[in-house]
Scaffold this motif. Sequence first.
Motif, PDB file in Angstrom:
ATOM      1  N   LEU A 176       0.828  -1.210   0.000  1.00 20.95           N
ATOM      2  CA  LEU A 176       0.000   0.000   0.000  1.00 20.95           C
ATOM      3  C   LEU A 176       0.864   1.262   0.000  1.00 20.95           C
ATOM      4  CD1 LEU A 176      -2.974  -0.792   2.408  1.00 20.95           C
ATOM      5  CD2 LEU A 176      -3.117  -0.158  -0.012  1.00 20.95           C
ATOM      6  N   GLU A 177       0.568   2.151  -0.945  1.00 16.44           N
ATOM      7  CA  GLU A 177       1.282   3.421  -1.121  1.00 16.44           C
ATOM      8  C   GLU A 177       2.725   3.230  -1.594  1.00 16.44           C
ATOM      9  OE1 GLU A 177      -0.386   6.158  -1.046  1.00 16.44           O
ATOM     10  OE2 GLU A 177      -2.201   5.265  -0.210  1.00 16.44           O
ATOM     11  N   CYS A 178       3.054   2.014  -2.040  1.00 16.11           N
ATOM     12  CA  CYS A 178       4.415   1.794  -2.549  1.00 16.11           C
ATOM     13  C   CYS A 178       4.603   2.504  -3.885  1.00 16.11           C
ATOM     14  CB  CYS A 178       4.678   0.299  -2.723  1.00 16.11           C
ATOM     15  SG  CYS A 178       6.285  -0.094  -3.471  1.00 16.11           S
ATOM     16  N   ASP A 179       5.634   3.336  -3.970  1.00 14.84           N
ATOM     17  CA  ASP A 179       5.995   4.016  -5.217  1.00 14.84           C
ATOM     18  C   ASP A 179       6.955   3.096  -5.970  1.00 14.84           C
ATOM     19  OD1 ASP A 179       6.977   5.582  -7.268  1.00 14.84           O
ATOM     20  OD2 ASP A 179       7.248   7.370  -6.042  1.00 14.84           O
ATOM     21  N   THR A 180       6.440   2.433  -7.006  1.00 14.42           N
ATOM     22  CA  THR A 180       7.268   1.457  -7.717  1.00 14.42           C
ATOM     23  C   THR A 180       8.366   2.123  -8.534  1.00 14.42           C
ATOM     24  OG1 THR A 180       5.745   1.367  -9.596  1.00 14.42           O
ATOM     25  CG2 THR A 180       5.372  -0.194  -7.801  1.00 14.42           C
ATOM     26  N   THR A 181       8.193   3.406  -8.860  1.00 11.05           N
ATOM     27  CA  THR A 181       9.279   4.123  -9.544  1.00 11.05           C
ATOM     28  C   THR A 181      10.503   4.171  -8.639  1.00 11.05           C
ATOM     29  OG1 THR A 181       7.720   5.481 -10.786  1.00 11.05           O
ATOM     30  CG2 THR A 181       9.967   6.304 -10.605  1.00 11.05           C
TER      31      THR A 181
END
Length: 291
Positions: free
Chosen positions: A117-122
Amino acid sequence: MTKPDTLAPAAQAVGPLSAALPPLPQRAIGIDVGGTGIKGGIVNLRKGKLTGERFRIPTPQPATPEAVAGVIAEVLDELLSRDKAPSAEELSVGVTLPGIVIDNVVLSAANIDESWLECDTTELLKDFPGRISTLNDADAAGLAEARYGAGANRPGTIMTVTLGTGVGTALVHDGVLVPNSELGHLEFEGAKPAEAKVSASARERLNMPWPEYGETLRRFLVHVERIQPVSQFIIGGGISKRSEDFLPFVTGLRAEVVPAQLTNNAGIVGAALYAAERARLAAANALGSAE
């Protein structure tokens, strides 16, 4: 809409975006993150098919972002070692995730570890080679089916419904993806969410005979059709291999109902196509800004 082939680049199937996109590279890489396995392949974007065998590694448990990123790196390294891997200059990598993904940020975790949750994959994948794009797994499968599979050459609005552990939906209009529809999370006949009653895993858990499952799926699609009318439903997921056992009972809808054609490779193909188009679109926007 022209079906991509050896002479027509996939960019010609984008619909309204076609004018904004230069021709796509011949190949890109797609990686499909699932609950039990992380699989990837090199995709020929002109044919919508894998170049060589796909490569799979079991999904780590627990499937935290850091652990999954490590396996994605292993899959990517193996694919880049192949003779027909895309060049570094044109490398686009698409990664599917089982959750809502907006601007490469994961916003739901119904069928994935909550730590996403809310992980910024960039940020998570920033050290990987090439341009990385992430998207919902059902969206990737639906995009592939609409361009290369059961929906190819068909204008209008198409919905792919993937039946597995959960129920994913992907909406494509005139070849353009409308992401994160997530209609498997609707309330349906008291089930919250609908996938608790309609998914392939629900059929097994409830020990539903095929005719009963087909009738349940029919009622669900009627429910979906009231909310989002479409011209075609494409039924995907692993259960689509048994479509002859349940689709004959899915009748009476306005939309055509057909089985998926790309089956287990749809997510890989769609992820690669999505990533290549996002890379071309970003380049076109950058060029426009410079001018």
